[in-house]
Design a protein around this motif. Structure first.
Motif, PDB file in Angstrom:
ATOM      1  N   PRO A   7      47.085  40.125  55.203  1.00  0.00           N
ATOM      2  CA  PRO A   7      45.732  40.443  54.712  1.00  0.00           C
ATOM      3  C   PRO A   7      44.751  40.791  55.821  1.00  0.00           C
ATOM      4  O   PRO A   7      43.834  41.600  55.622  1.00  0.00           O
ATOM      5  CB  PRO A   7      45.322  39.156  53.977  1.00  0.00           C
ATOM      6  N   ILE A   8      44.937  40.230  56.996  1.00  0.00           N
ATOM      7  CA  ILE A   8      44.034  40.525  58.117  1.00  0.00           C
ATOM      8  C   ILE A   8      44.188  41.976  58.557  1.00  0.00           C
ATOM      9  O   ILE A   8      43.208  42.715  58.708  1.00  0.00           O
ATOM     10  CB  ILE A   8      44.322  39.562  59.289  1.00  0.00           C
ATOM     11  N   LEU A   9      45.425  42.395  58.749  1.00  0.00           N
ATOM     12  CA  LEU A   9      45.676  43.748  59.254  1.00  0.00           C
ATOM     13  C   LEU A   9      45.330  44.810  58.216  1.00  0.00           C
ATOM     14  O   LEU A   9      44.813  45.884  58.568  1.00  0.00           O
ATOM     15  CB  LEU A   9      47.140  43.875  59.683  1.00  0.00           C
ATOM     16  N   THR A  10      45.621  44.550  56.940  1.00  0.00           N
ATOM     17  CA  THR A  10      45.304  45.552  55.910  1.00  0.00           C
ATOM     18  C   THR A  10      43.798  45.755  55.783  1.00  0.00           C
ATOM     19  O   THR A  10      43.319  46.880  55.593  1.00  0.00           O
ATOM     20  CB  THR A  10      45.899  45.146  54.561  1.00  0.00           C
ATOM     21  N   LYS A  11      43.015  44.684  55.871  1.00  0.00           N
ATOM     22  CA  LYS A  11      41.555  44.819  55.793  1.00  0.00           C
ATOM     23  C   LYS A  11      41.011  45.595  56.989  1.00  0.00           C
ATOM     24  O   LYS A  11      40.112  46.429  56.845  1.00  0.00           O
ATOM     25  CB  LYS A  11      40.907  43.437  55.726  1.00  0.00           C
TER      26      LYS A  11
ATOM     27  N   TYR B 121      48.202  49.657  61.902  1.00  0.00           N
ATOM     28  CA  TYR B 121      47.173  48.935  62.647  1.00  0.00           C
ATOM     29  C   TYR B 121      47.855  47.879  63.506  1.00  0.00           C
ATOM     30  O   TYR B 121      48.810  47.231  63.059  1.00  0.00           O
ATOM     31  CB  TYR B 121      46.158  48.270  61.716  1.00  0.00           C
ATOM     32  N   ALA B 122      47.352  47.724  64.728  1.00  0.00           N
ATOM     33  CA  ALA B 122      47.904  46.725  65.644  1.00  0.00           C
ATOM     34  C   ALA B 122      46.777  45.853  66.179  1.00  0.00           C
ATOM     35  O   ALA B 122      45.737  46.368  66.603  1.00  0.00           O
ATOM     36  CB  ALA B 122      48.644  47.396  66.795  1.00  0.00           C
ATOM     37  N   ALA B 123      46.991  44.559  66.130  1.00  0.00           N
ATOM     38  CA  ALA B 123      46.065  43.603  66.749  1.00  0.00           C
ATOM     39  C   ALA B 123      46.549  43.347  68.168  1.00  0.00           C
ATOM     40  O   ALA B 123      47.716  42.989  68.384  1.00  0.00           O
ATOM     41  CB  ALA B 123      46.033  42.309  65.949  1.00  0.00           C
ATOM     42  N   THR B 124      45.657  43.541  69.137  1.00  0.00           N
ATOM     43  CA  THR B 124      46.060  43.453  70.541  1.00  0.00           C
ATOM     44  C   THR B 124      45.280  42.364  71.266  1.00  0.00           C
ATOM     45  O   THR B 124      44.239  41.889  70.800  1.00  0.00           O
ATOM     46  CB  THR B 124      45.822  44.797  71.248  1.00  0.00           C
ATOM     47  N   ASN B 125      45.807  41.998  72.434  1.00  0.00           N
ATOM     48  CA  ASN B 125      45.139  41.030  73.288  1.00  0.00           C
ATOM     49  C   ASN B 125      43.867  41.679  73.859  1.00  0.00           C
ATOM     50  O   ASN B 125      43.943  42.740  74.480  1.00  0.00           O
ATOM     51  CB  ASN B 125      46.081  40.634  74.427  1.00  0.00           C
ATOM     52  N   PRO B 126      42.691  41.078  73.665  1.00  0.00           N
ATOM     53  CA  PRO B 126      41.460  41.725  74.141  1.00  0.00           C
ATOM     54  C   PRO B 126      41.404  41.892  75.653  1.00  0.00           C
ATOM     55  O   PRO B 126      40.713  42.785  76.152  1.00  0.00           O
ATOM     56  CB  PRO B 126      40.351  40.785  73.637  1.00  0.00           C
TER      57      PRO B 126
ATOM     58  N   SER C 285      48.939  50.397  34.025  1.00  0.00           N
ATOM     59  CA  SER C 285      47.688  51.071  34.373  1.00  0.00           C
ATOM     60  C   SER C 285      47.977  52.420  35.014  1.00  0.00           C
ATOM     61  O   SER C 285      49.023  52.622  35.629  1.00  0.00           O
ATOM     62  CB  SER C 285      46.882  50.192  35.333  1.00  0.00           C
ATOM     63  N   SER C 286      47.031  53.340  34.839  1.00  0.00           N
ATOM     64  CA  SER C 286      47.146  54.638  35.515  1.00  0.00           C
ATOM     65  C   SER C 286      46.386  54.640  36.842  1.00  0.00           C
ATOM     66  O   SER C 286      46.400  55.623  37.573  1.00  0.00           O
ATOM     67  CB  SER C 286      46.589  55.746  34.611  1.00  0.00           C
ATOM     68  N   LYS C 287      45.710  53.551  37.137  1.00  0.00           N
ATOM     69  CA  LYS C 287      44.953  53.439  38.375  1.00  0.00           C
ATOM     70  C   LYS C 287      45.888  53.054  39.511  1.00  0.00           C
ATOM     71  O   LYS C 287      46.632  52.080  39.410  1.00  0.00           O
ATOM     72  CB  LYS C 287      43.849  52.390  38.233  1.00  0.00           C
ATOM     73  N   MET C 288      45.839  53.827  40.613  1.00  0.00           N
ATOM     74  CA  MET C 288      46.767  53.611  41.721  1.00  0.00           C
ATOM     75  C   MET C 288      46.075  52.902  42.877  1.00  0.00           C
ATOM     76  O   MET C 288      44.857  52.961  43.031  1.00  0.00           O
ATOM     77  CB  MET C 288      47.335  54.950  42.200  1.00  0.00           C
ATOM     78  N   HIS C 289      46.890  52.251  43.690  1.00  0.00           N
ATOM     79  CA  HIS C 289      46.398  51.648  44.928  1.00  0.00           C
ATOM     80  C   HIS C 289      46.139  52.753  45.954  1.00  0.00           C
ATOM     81  O   HIS C 289      47.015  53.573  46.222  1.00  0.00           O
ATOM     82  CB  HIS C 289      47.433  50.680  45.513  1.00  0.00           C
ATOM     83  N   TYR C 290      44.954  52.788  46.521  1.00  0.00           N
ATOM     84  CA  TYR C 290      44.665  53.738  47.588  1.00  0.00           C
ATOM     85  C   TYR C 290      44.230  53.038  48.866  1.00  0.00           C
ATOM     86  O   TYR C 290      43.935  53.690  49.858  1.00  0.00           O
ATOM     87  CB  TYR C 290      43.573  54.727  47.143  1.00  0.00           C
ATOM     88  N   ARG C 291      44.166  51.723  48.826  1.00  0.00           N
ATOM     89  CA  ARG C 291      43.806  50.947  49.999  1.00  0.00           C
ATOM     90  C   ARG C 291      44.958  50.011  50.348  1.00  0.00           C
ATOM     91  O   ARG C 291      45.719  49.591  49.467  1.00  0.00           O
ATOM     92  CB  ARG C 291      42.520  50.150  49.746  1.00  0.00           C
ATOM     93  N   ALA C 292      45.069  49.715  51.624  1.00  0.00           N
ATOM     94  CA  ALA C 292      46.177  48.848  52.043  1.00  0.00           C
ATOM     95  C   ALA C 292      45.947  47.411  51.603  1.00  0.00           C
ATOM     96  O   ALA C 292      46.883  46.694  51.245  1.00  0.00           O
ATOM     97  CB  ALA C 292      46.342  48.910  53.562  1.00  0.00           C
ATOM     98  N   ALA C 293      44.701  46.974  51.627  1.00  0.00           N
ATOM     99  CA  ALA C 293      44.401  45.582  51.293  1.00  0.00           C
ATOM    100  C   ALA C 293      44.486  45.360  49.783  1.00  0.00           C
ATOM    101  O   ALA C 293      43.926  46.127  49.001  1.00  0.00           O
ATOM    102  CB  ALA C 293      43.016  45.201  51.799  1.00  0.00           C
ATOM    103  N   SER C 294      45.188  44.332  49.378  1.00  0.00           N
ATOM    104  CA  SER C 294      45.251  43.925  47.973  1.00  0.00           C
ATOM    105  C   SER C 294      45.943  42.570  47.912  1.00  0.00           C
ATOM    106  O   SER C 294      46.544  42.114  48.892  1.00  0.00           O
ATOM    107  CB  SER C 294      46.017  44.943  47.120  1.00  0.00           C
ATOM    108  N   ASP C 295      45.849  41.931  46.765  1.00  0.00           N
ATOM    109  CA  ASP C 295      46.490  40.626  46.603  1.00  0.00           C
ATOM    110  C   ASP C 295      47.811  40.737  45.853  1.00  0.00           C
ATOM    111  O   ASP C 295      48.321  39.751  45.327  1.00  0.00           O
ATOM    112  CB  ASP C 295      45.551  39.664  45.867  1.00  0.00           C
ATOM    113  N   THR C 296      48.359  41.970  45.776  1.00  0.00           N
ATOM    114  CA  THR C 296      49.604  42.187  45.027  1.00  0.00           C
ATOM    115  C   THR C 296      50.821  42.345  45.930  1.00  0.00           C
ATOM    116  O   THR C 296      51.914  42.633  45.432  1.00  0.00           O
ATOM    117  CB  THR C 296      49.475  43.427  44.124  1.00  0.00           C
ATOM    118  N   TRP C 297      50.649  42.190  47.235  1.00  0.00           N
ATOM    119  CA  TRP C 297      51.799  42.289  48.133  1.00  0.00           C
ATOM    120  C   TRP C 297      52.696  41.061  47.939  1.00  0.00           C
ATOM    121  O   TRP C 297      52.207  39.928  47.898  1.00  0.00           O
ATOM    122  CB  TRP C 297      51.359  42.336  49.591  1.00  0.00           C
ATOM    123  N   THR C 298      53.989  41.309  47.848  1.00  0.00           N
ATOM    124  CA  THR C 298      54.958  40.206  47.730  1.00  0.00           C
ATOM    125  C   THR C 298      56.078  40.418  48.736  1.00  0.00           C
ATOM    126  O   THR C 298      56.457  41.569  49.030  1.00  0.00           O
ATOM    127  CB  THR C 298      55.564  40.140  46.317  1.00  0.00           C
TER     128      THR C 298
END
Length: 513
Positions: free
Chosen positions: A10-14, A137-142, A186-199
């Motif tokens: 969830p951190i990286l997708t946001k 997306y990559a989280a790096t050492n500052p 639903s006909s509505k599609m995901h267009y953002r990476a962040a969501s609570d449906t990842w399994t």
């Protein structure tokens, strides 16, 4: 701080979604879909076509002027092209078509500030891909931004009707999925990476290794043209104004004008009907108008659009200056810049490219090391990816610089490596070709005279053959001239010289006579 793939997801997708508007805008500037320049509300509908025609792909030109000068041309280990590890790295480069893949990663870096190279494993072999920050997306050492703590890559599989995301952390990775649609019906599609449906698709795979992701960050911390979008918009708006002005004045506007003291044109005819003066005075090639007394015609004058054109040219030159791009790239006209100014602009481009080349060089070596690690190849020595010199790209530039370097006394190998951009393989092959030429010349000449230095025998042979040609053209017997010049043993075939040779059938008849 998060440690597992599930915690990082969830951190990286946001973070990826938060940067999406900026990336989408920059993408439009290199895809030729820059925002439409605005006009007044009353002409917006009329001139939408001109709005689209007024856009030029400036972002693409700025990016490619740098990307075209970053050209890899060899891999070596400890300076040895034939080192076993170098051979393995060359195979990985070849199998992954890295000439194309690496160029894409460089373009991502130049467009969006960040580009990624990822080393995957498939059947024990390294697979290297170039990934855009639009989907990664990559989280790096500052403190050490080249060290990746965690990374996310997501993609859509239309056939499976699923989105997939792989999350790497220090020590392993895990695959996740979600349905393409927000809900099953639903006909509505995901267009953002962040969501609570990842399994999770599987349990975390332990690798005991850091994420196999290499970050390429543009030295200026922005895309090549990102800080100049306002200037690009100003250029496009100036072009739109010029196009619309030229179109609107293509047909002059006319009006009927009553002289002072004249009653003007009546609104009704003698029968009381409304008069349509526009129809009465409809313009046509053979039309002859009989104007009532006291009425004349006013006609609008054309506007000089040259100041508009000069203004656009000035803006384009300013864009070239602030992006350190030669004006000739943006305005392909040999008359647009003095020779000294063109050379100065090219130097700015070369210096800028060298900065980007350092990032690309380190990233290329780093991803190859990760690929070798996947294939369980131990690397204890220094692996280096070689690149062509960025100051000379065209053949004319290279050979002009090579001629000057040779006159200054630089060695051939140094010229081939640092100016012509020969790969180590090309330099080695050229050395073999030169050795063969020298052997062939030596066989033809025989032993060199006593005291003759390297190359003197070939120069002497050329001089003697030139003298033989002069003597034969002067009418001297060829065999006698050859003997005088020390060219005994030459066989004269009697064939017509190639430079003067007529068609084959005619030449054969003449030679047989």
């Amino acid at each position: 701080m998060a440690t597992t793939p599930e915690e990082w997801l969830p951190i990286l997708t946001k973070r990826l979604d938060a940067d999406r508007p900026r990336l989408r805008l920059l993408r439009r500037y290199v895809d030729g879909d820059a925002p439409l320049p605005e006009m007044g509300a009353n002409v917006r509908a009329s001139w939408q076509k001109f709005q689209k025609e007024s856009r030029t792909n400036w972002g693409f030109l700025i990016r490619e002027s740098v990307a075209d000068r970053i050209v890899p041309n060899g891999i070596q280990v400890n300076g040895d092209l034939d080192h076993p590890v170098a051979k393995q790295a060359q195979r990985i480069w070849r199998d992954n078509r890295m000439d194309l893949v690496f160029k894409d990663a460089v373009r991502h870096m130049l467009d969006f500030r960040i580009g990624y190279l990822t080393a995957w494993e498939r059947d024990g072999q390294a697979v290297i891909t170039a990934d855009s920050p639009e989907t990664m997306y990559a989280a790096t050492n500052p403190l050490q931004p080249w060290r990746v703590r965690a990374a996310l890559r997501w993609w859509r599989d239309d056939d499976d009707e699923k989105d997939y995301a792989v999350v790497w952390v220090d020590g392993g990775w895990q695959l996740f999925s979600r349905p393409v649609y927000v809900t099953p019906n639903s006909s509505k599609m995901h267009y953002r990476a962040a969501s609570d449906t990842w399994t999770p698709e599987q349990e975390m795979t332990v690798t005991n290794a850091p994420p196999p992701v290499v970050v390429m960050e543009n030295p200026d911390k922005v895309g090549e043209f990102e800080t100049h979008l306002d200037l690009i918009n100003r250029i496009n708006r100036g072009i739109l104004q010029r196009l619309t002005t030229a179109a609107m004045q293509a047909y002059r506007q006319r009006a009927l004008r009553a002289k002072e003291g004249s009653p003007g044109l009546p609104d009704k005819d003698e029968q009381g009907n409304d008069i349509d003066w526009a129809k009465v005075f409809e313009p046509a090639p053979g039309a002859l108008w009989d104007l009532p007394p006291g009425i004349d015609i006013w006609e609008s004058q054309q506007t000089d659009i040259r100041p508009m054109l000069e203004g656009s040219m000035s803006d384009i030159r300013q864009l070239a200056a602030v992006t350190r791009t030669p004006v000739s790239v943006l305005i392909p006209d040999s008359a647009n810049q003095a020779a000294a100014g063109a050379e100065f602009a090219k130097e700015g481009l070369v210096f800028k490219t060298k900065d980007r080349l350092e990032v690309a060089k380190i990233a290329a070596a780093a991803v190859l090391l990760k690929g070798l690690e996947i294939e369980e190849v131990s690397v204890d020595d220094t692996l280096e990816v070689l690149f062509e010199p960025p100051h000379a790209v065209s053949m004319s530039e290279k050979y002009d610089a090579a001629t000057k370097a040779k006159s200054a006394g630089e060695s051939w190998k140094s010229i081939a490596r640092n100016i012509l951009g020969y790969s180590p393989e090309q330099i080695a092959q050229d050395a073999l070709d030169r050795a063969e030429e020298q052997l062939a010349t030596a066989a033809l000449l025989g032993p060199a005279p006593d005291g003759a230095g390297p190359g003197e025998d070939s120069k002497d042979m050329k001089a003697r053959f030139d003298a033989l040609g002069v003597a034969v053209r002067a009418g001297v017997d060829p065999i006698a001239a050859a003997e005088q010049l020390g060219l005994d043993g030459l066989v004269f075939t009697g064939a017509i010289p190639v430079a003067l040779r007529p068609p084959e059938s005619q030449a054969r008849e003449l030679e047989e006579k």
